[in-house]
Design a protein around this motif. Structure first.
Motif, PDB file in Angstrom:
ATOM      1  N   MET A 148     -44.926 -55.831 -45.723  1.00 33.12           N
ATOM      2  CA  MET A 148     -45.889 -55.668 -44.635  1.00 33.12           C
ATOM      3  C   MET A 148     -47.314 -55.904 -45.118  1.00 33.12           C
ATOM      4  N   HIS A 149     -47.661 -55.322 -46.270  1.00 30.29           N
ATOM      5  CA  HIS A 149     -49.030 -55.458 -46.771  1.00 30.29           C
ATOM      6  C   HIS A 149     -49.325 -56.896 -47.179  1.00 30.29           C
ATOM      7  N   PHE A 150     -48.365 -57.537 -47.825  1.00 26.50           N
ATOM      8  CA  PHE A 150     -48.560 -58.928 -48.239  1.00 26.50           C
ATOM      9  C   PHE A 150     -48.789 -59.826 -47.034  1.00 26.50           C
ATOM     10  N   ASP A 151     -47.970 -59.637 -45.996  1.00 28.45           N
ATOM     11  CA  ASP A 151     -48.095 -60.469 -44.800  1.00 28.45           C
ATOM     12  C   ASP A 151     -49.454 -60.266 -44.134  1.00 28.45           C
ATOM     13  N   ASN A 152     -49.885 -59.011 -44.003  1.00 25.09           N
ATOM     14  CA  ASN A 152     -51.172 -58.746 -43.353  1.00 25.09           C
ATOM     15  C   ASN A 152     -52.337 -59.297 -44.171  1.00 25.09           C
ATOM     16  N   ILE A 153     -52.239 -59.214 -45.505  1.00 28.51           N
ATOM     17  CA  ILE A 153     -53.289 -59.778 -46.350  1.00 28.51           C
ATOM     18  C   ILE A 153     -53.371 -61.285 -46.172  1.00 28.51           C
ATOM     19  N   MET A 154     -52.202 -61.941 -46.142  1.00 35.21           N
ATOM     20  CA  MET A 154     -52.179 -63.397 -45.983  1.00 35.21           C
ATOM     21  C   MET A 154     -52.682 -63.814 -44.607  1.00 35.21           C
ATOM     22  N   ARG A 155     -52.394 -63.022 -43.600  1.00 32.74           N
ATOM     23  CA  ARG A 155     -52.924 -63.319 -42.263  1.00 32.74           C
ATOM     24  C   ARG A 155     -54.454 -63.296 -42.285  1.00 32.74           C
ATOM     25  N   LYS A 156     -55.016 -62.302 -42.972  1.00 28.02           N
ATOM     26  CA  LYS A 156     -56.471 -62.184 -43.023  1.00 28.02           C
ATOM     27  C   LYS A 156     -57.103 -63.308 -43.831  1.00 28.02           C
ATOM     28  N   LEU A 157     -56.396 -63.730 -44.885  1.00 23.21           N
ATOM     29  CA  LEU A 157     -56.946 -64.769 -45.754  1.00 23.21           C
ATOM     30  C   LEU A 157     -56.785 -66.167 -45.156  1.00 23.21           C
ATOM     31  N   ARG A 158     -55.606 -66.439 -44.582  1.00 20.15           N
ATOM     32  CA  ARG A 158     -55.305 -67.808 -44.158  1.00 20.15           C
ATOM     33  C   ARG A 158     -55.184 -67.972 -42.644  1.00 20.15           C
ATOM     34  N   GLY A 159     -55.124 -66.873 -41.914  1.00 12.07           N
ATOM     35  CA  GLY A 159     -55.103 -66.945 -40.466  1.00 12.07           C
ATOM     36  C   GLY A 159     -53.913 -67.709 -39.912  1.00 12.07           C
ATOM     37  N   GLN A 160     -54.177 -68.590 -38.955  1.00 11.44           N
ATOM     38  CA  GLN A 160     -53.125 -69.324 -38.277  1.00 11.44           C
ATOM     39  C   GLN A 160     -52.357 -70.242 -39.226  1.00 11.44           C
ATOM     40  N   ASN A 161     -52.997 -70.704 -40.285  1.00 15.57           N
ATOM     41  CA  ASN A 161     -52.305 -71.565 -41.256  1.00 15.57           C
ATOM     42  C   ASN A 161     -51.127 -70.832 -41.899  1.00 15.57           C
ATOM     43  N   TRP A 162     -51.290 -69.528 -42.145  1.00 11.70           N
ATOM     44  CA  TRP A 162     -50.210 -68.731 -42.726  1.00 11.70           C
ATOM     45  C   TRP A 162     -49.059 -68.595 -41.743  1.00 11.70           C
ATOM     46  N   ILE A 163     -49.366 -68.367 -40.471  1.00 14.90           N
ATOM     47  CA  ILE A 163     -48.332 -68.243 -39.445  1.00 14.90           C
ATOM     48  C   ILE A 163     -47.585 -69.563 -39.286  1.00 14.90           C
ATOM     49  N   ASP A 164     -48.329 -70.660 -39.240  1.00 15.85           N
ATOM     50  CA  ASP A 164     -47.704 -71.979 -39.099  1.00 15.85           C
ATOM     51  C   ASP A 164     -46.804 -72.288 -40.302  1.00 15.85           C
ATOM     52  N   TYR A 165     -47.252 -71.906 -41.488  1.00 19.00           N
ATOM     53  CA  TYR A 165     -46.466 -72.141 -42.701  1.00 19.00           C
ATOM     54  C   TYR A 165     -45.152 -71.366 -42.635  1.00 19.00           C
ATOM     55  N   LYS A 166     -45.206 -70.111 -42.244  1.00 18.93           N
ATOM     56  CA  LYS A 166     -43.988 -69.299 -42.166  1.00 18.93           C
ATOM     57  C   LYS A 166     -43.019 -69.853 -41.128  1.00 18.93           C
ATOM     58  N   ASN A 167     -43.548 -70.297 -39.992  1.00 17.60           N
ATOM     59  CA  ASN A 167     -42.673 -70.871 -38.965  1.00 17.60           C
ATOM     60  C   ASN A 167     -42.020 -72.158 -39.458  1.00 17.60           C
ATOM     61  N   LYS A 168     -42.754 -72.922 -40.240  1.00 10.99           N
ATOM     62  CA  LYS A 168     -42.208 -74.158 -40.814  1.00 10.99           C
ATOM     63  C   LYS A 168     -41.034 -73.827 -41.738  1.00 10.99           C
ATOM     64  N   ILE A 169     -41.182 -72.806 -42.552  1.00  7.72           N
ATOM     65  CA  ILE A 169     -40.107 -72.385 -43.449  1.00  7.72           C
ATOM     66  C   ILE A 169     -38.902 -71.899 -42.654  1.00  7.72           C
ATOM     67  N   ALA A 170     -39.150 -71.175 -41.551  1.00  5.07           N
ATOM     68  CA  ALA A 170     -38.057 -70.680 -40.708  1.00  5.07           C
ATOM     69  C   ALA A 170     -37.236 -71.837 -40.152  1.00  5.07           C
ATOM     70  N   VAL A 171     -37.918 -72.895 -39.703  1.00  7.74           N
ATOM     71  CA  VAL A 171     -37.222 -74.069 -39.163  1.00  7.74           C
ATOM     72  C   VAL A 171     -36.436 -74.771 -40.264  1.00  7.74           C
ATOM     73  N   GLU A 172     -37.043 -74.928 -41.431  1.00  8.69           N
ATOM     74  CA  GLU A 172     -36.360 -75.600 -42.539  1.00  8.69           C
ATOM     75  C   GLU A 172     -35.121 -74.817 -42.979  1.00  8.69           C
ATOM     76  N   THR A 173     -35.214 -73.499 -42.998  1.00  2.14           N
ATOM     77  CA  THR A 173     -34.079 -72.673 -43.386  1.00  2.14           C
ATOM     78  C   THR A 173     -32.948 -72.795 -42.375  1.00  2.14           C
ATOM     79  N   ALA A 174     -33.303 -72.821 -41.083  1.00  2.77           N
ATOM     80  CA  ALA A 174     -32.286 -72.967 -40.033  1.00  2.77           C
ATOM     81  C   ALA A 174     -31.606 -74.331 -40.121  1.00  2.77           C
ATOM     82  N   GLU A 175     -32.385 -75.366 -40.385  1.00  2.00           N
ATOM     83  CA  GLU A 175     -31.806 -76.710 -40.510  1.00  2.00           C
ATOM     84  C   GLU A 175     -30.869 -76.787 -41.708  1.00  2.00           C
TER      85      GLU A 175
END
Length: 294
Positions: free
Chosen positions: A259-286
């Motif tokens: 939880m703390h790591f995710d919140n820190i990354m959100r503050k540091l990278r903002g939407q780029n961090w969210i987009d990166y995680k979603n990209k990984i989610a899609v790649e893992t599903a594929e």
């Protein structure tokens, strides 16, 4: 009965169950179950209604949540609004709303309600410091997630109806699990999925059920759950922590690190961090789908 696209089975319903049978055949086996009328002798089964909560705890201020995905540097657990319980009940009665009360701790916020329910004798040990209520308006939804404490949950529905989708924890790759979190991709509506955009969903094996007043849904430890409120609804969850040391370690990891790591990354990278995680989610599903093909 199987869903026409997603691999979903209807959850078994029983009118009553003996404690040892429940523990051995459902808790240990991690199989969901609905028990009808388990709460029929509780005062809550007769007293709990929207008007009752407005009258008894109407002056309690409650945080409200919606299903809007967090954006940019926003925390993943941001409240959408705050209001008095009586005003929220008025809002529910007016019509559909996406606002929900999530994890309303009775013991802390409304101890006068403690006498309205009991802990059932089902052969499991309850964590009695955390009886929690959930409220939702017609059409509101709870995004697919699993509970980080890996508790076994007994979810009692008292008011209204809601549809619940459940998936075993090991189905996470097909569910577009977002890394460093306990949620799936927030753009997915599991009661109306876009299979062209999220084709891996067709391989996820799970369950679904329409909960009615008087129903108790057993949600096994680690299960993913998605909820769509059909009407204004009020439910109570009683929790039983698993004895597994592995799951306890996962809980501690989530609390102390994830939880703390995710919140820190959100503050540091903002939407780029969210987009990166979603990209990984899609790649893992594929990747999971390719494993099925092979």
């Amino acid at each position: 009965m199987k869903d026409s696209k997603m691999q979903l089975e209807q959850i078994e319903h029983v009118d009553a169950i003996e404690a040892n049978h429940f523990k051995e055949s459902y808790v240990k086996a991690l199989i969901p179950l609905v028990v009808r009328n388990l709460s029929k002798d509780w005062p809550a089964s007769k007293k709990w209604s929207l008007d009752y909560f407005a009258q008894e705890v109407g002056e309690v201020e409650v945080p409200l949540y919606n299903s809007e995905p967090a954006k940019g540097k926003e925390s993943s657990r941001t409240t959408a609004a705050r209001m008095l319980m009586k005003d929220y009940v008025t809002l529910l009665k007016k019509g559909p709303t996406d606002l929900r009360i999530f994890f309303f701790n009775i013991l802390q916020k409304a101890p006068e309600l403690m006498g309205d329910f009991k802990y059932p004798d089902l052969g499991i040990k309850f964590f009695k410091k955390l009886p929690v209520l959930f409220f939702g308006g017609a059409g509101s939804k709870v995004l697919l997630h699993y509970d980080m404490d890996f508790a076994n949950n007994l979810h009692f529905n008292f008011v209204g109806e809601k549809e619940v989708f459940l998936f075993p924890h090991d189905q996470k790759a097909f569910l577009y699990h977002v890394p460093h979190s306990i949620v799936s991709m927030e753009s997915i509506e599991f009661d109306n999925p876009d299979y062209d955009k999220f084709p891996a969903l067709k391989y996820a094996k799970g369950f679904k059920v329409l909960l009615k007043p008087g129903d108790m849904l057993y949600i096994p430890s680690g299960y993913w759950h998605y909820i769509r409120y059909k009407t204004p609804s009020v439910s109570l969850t009683l929790r039983s922590f698993p004895s597994s040391s592995v799951k306890r370690l996962k809980f501690l990891k989530s609390i102390l690190f994830t939880m703390h790591f995710d919140n820190i990354m959100r503050k540091l990278r903002g939407q780029n961090w969210i987009d990166y995680k979603n990209k990984i989610a899609v790649e893992t599903a594929e990747k999971a789908m390719r494993g099925r093909y092979n």
